[in-house]
Design a protein around this motif. Structure first.
Motif, PDB file in Angstrom:
ATOM      1  N   ALA A  16       3.594   7.885  -5.326  1.00 58.93           N
ATOM      2  CA  ALA A  16       2.781   6.664  -5.415  1.00 58.93           C
ATOM      3  C   ALA A  16       3.276   5.767  -6.542  1.00 58.93           C
ATOM      4  O   ALA A  16       3.338   4.540  -6.376  1.00 58.93           O
ATOM      5  CB  ALA A  16       1.309   7.022  -5.631  1.00 58.93           C
ATOM      6  N   GLY A  20       4.753   2.197  -5.713  1.00 60.14           N
ATOM      7  CA  GLY A  20       4.055   1.059  -6.307  1.00 60.14           C
ATOM      8  C   GLY A  20       4.997   0.185  -7.115  1.00 60.14           C
ATOM      9  O   GLY A  20       4.955  -1.048  -7.015  1.00 60.14           O
ATOM     10  N   SER A  23       7.251  -1.659  -4.676  1.00 58.84           N
ATOM     11  CA  SER A  23       6.598  -2.768  -3.974  1.00 58.84           C
ATOM     12  C   SER A  23       6.374  -3.969  -4.888  1.00 58.84           C
ATOM     13  O   SER A  23       6.336  -5.106  -4.418  1.00 58.84           O
ATOM     14  CB  SER A  23       5.273  -2.310  -3.360  1.00 58.84           C
ATOM     15  OG  SER A  23       4.335  -2.017  -4.364  1.00 58.84           O
ATOM     16  N   GLY A  37       4.724  -0.446   0.344  1.00 52.14           N
ATOM     17  CA  GLY A  37       3.267  -0.507   0.295  1.00 52.14           C
ATOM     18  C   GLY A  37       2.616   0.538   1.179  1.00 52.14           C
ATOM     19  O   GLY A  37       1.601   1.142   0.806  1.00 52.14           O
ATOM     20  N   TYR A  40       2.839   3.815  -0.518  1.00 51.06           N
ATOM     21  CA  TYR A  40       1.845   3.841  -1.591  1.00 51.06           C
ATOM     22  C   TYR A  40       0.456   4.132  -1.035  1.00 51.06           C
ATOM     23  O   TYR A  40      -0.276   4.962  -1.568  1.00 51.06           O
ATOM     24  CB  TYR A  40       1.854   2.501  -2.332  1.00 51.06           C
ATOM     25  CG  TYR A  40       0.818   2.405  -3.421  1.00 51.06           C
ATOM     26  CD1 TYR A  40       1.045   2.988  -4.660  1.00 51.06           C
ATOM     27  CD2 TYR A  40      -0.385   1.755  -3.209  1.00 51.06           C
ATOM     28  CE1 TYR A  40       0.095   2.919  -5.668  1.00 51.06           C
ATOM     29  CE2 TYR A  40      -1.339   1.680  -4.209  1.00 51.06           C
ATOM     30  CZ  TYR A  40      -1.089   2.261  -5.429  1.00 51.06           C
ATOM     31  OH  TYR A  40      -2.040   2.190  -6.414  1.00 51.06           O
ATOM     32  N   MET A  44      -1.606   7.481  -2.150  1.00 48.37           N
ATOM     33  CA  MET A  44      -2.761   7.360  -3.051  1.00 48.37           C
ATOM     34  C   MET A  44      -4.009   8.112  -2.574  1.00 48.37           C
ATOM     35  O   MET A  44      -4.659   8.781  -3.377  1.00 48.37           O
ATOM     36  CB  MET A  44      -3.086   5.889  -3.309  1.00 48.37           C
ATOM     37  CG  MET A  44      -2.251   5.289  -4.412  1.00 48.37           C
ATOM     38  SD  MET A  44      -2.332   6.193  -5.977  1.00 48.37           S
ATOM     39  CE  MET A  44      -4.018   5.915  -6.448  1.00 48.37           C
TER      40      MET A  44
END
Length: 108
Positions: A16, A20, A23, A37, A40, A44
């Motif tokens: 993640a 992140g 992105s 994304g 991610y 998450m």
């Protein structure tokens, strides 16, 4: 049982963070930005659900609620990004009461 979930939790957390950061670096709207994304968004909830479960097993109420809150925030952010501008989504009406209940539990 705790170790496999801990490994998944930590691995998804690392993924993640990398997704992140990627992105943020990539141009908004590009295919690679969307892919980062999506990674991610998938990692998450895995992190938050795993962390909440591990906290529940360890009787850490604050961390359980923190994991639930993180899951809620990522799920609603994903839903907001996925729907069209003019679409109304049923979760929009249930989001504020859910957040209010989680906050009330957290405060007490």
């Amino acid at each position: 049982m705790r170790l496999p979930i801990l490994v998944i939790h930590v691995s998804a957390g690392i993924l993640a963070m990398l997704a992140g950061a990627l992105s943020i670096i990539l141009r908004k709207g590009s295919r690679s930005h969307r892919m980062a994304g999506n990674v991610y968004v998938i990692s998450m909830p895995t992190v938050s659900a795993g962390g909440a479960y591990l906290a529940f097993r360890g009787s850490e109420a604050d961390n359980v609620l923190g994991g639930m809150n993180a899951f809620y925030l990522v799920a609603t952010a994903w839903a907001t990004a996925r729907r069209g501008r003019t679409e109304t989504w049923a979760l929009e009406w249930s989001e504020p009461p859910i957040a209010l209940v989680l906050s009330a539990i957290w405060i007490t």
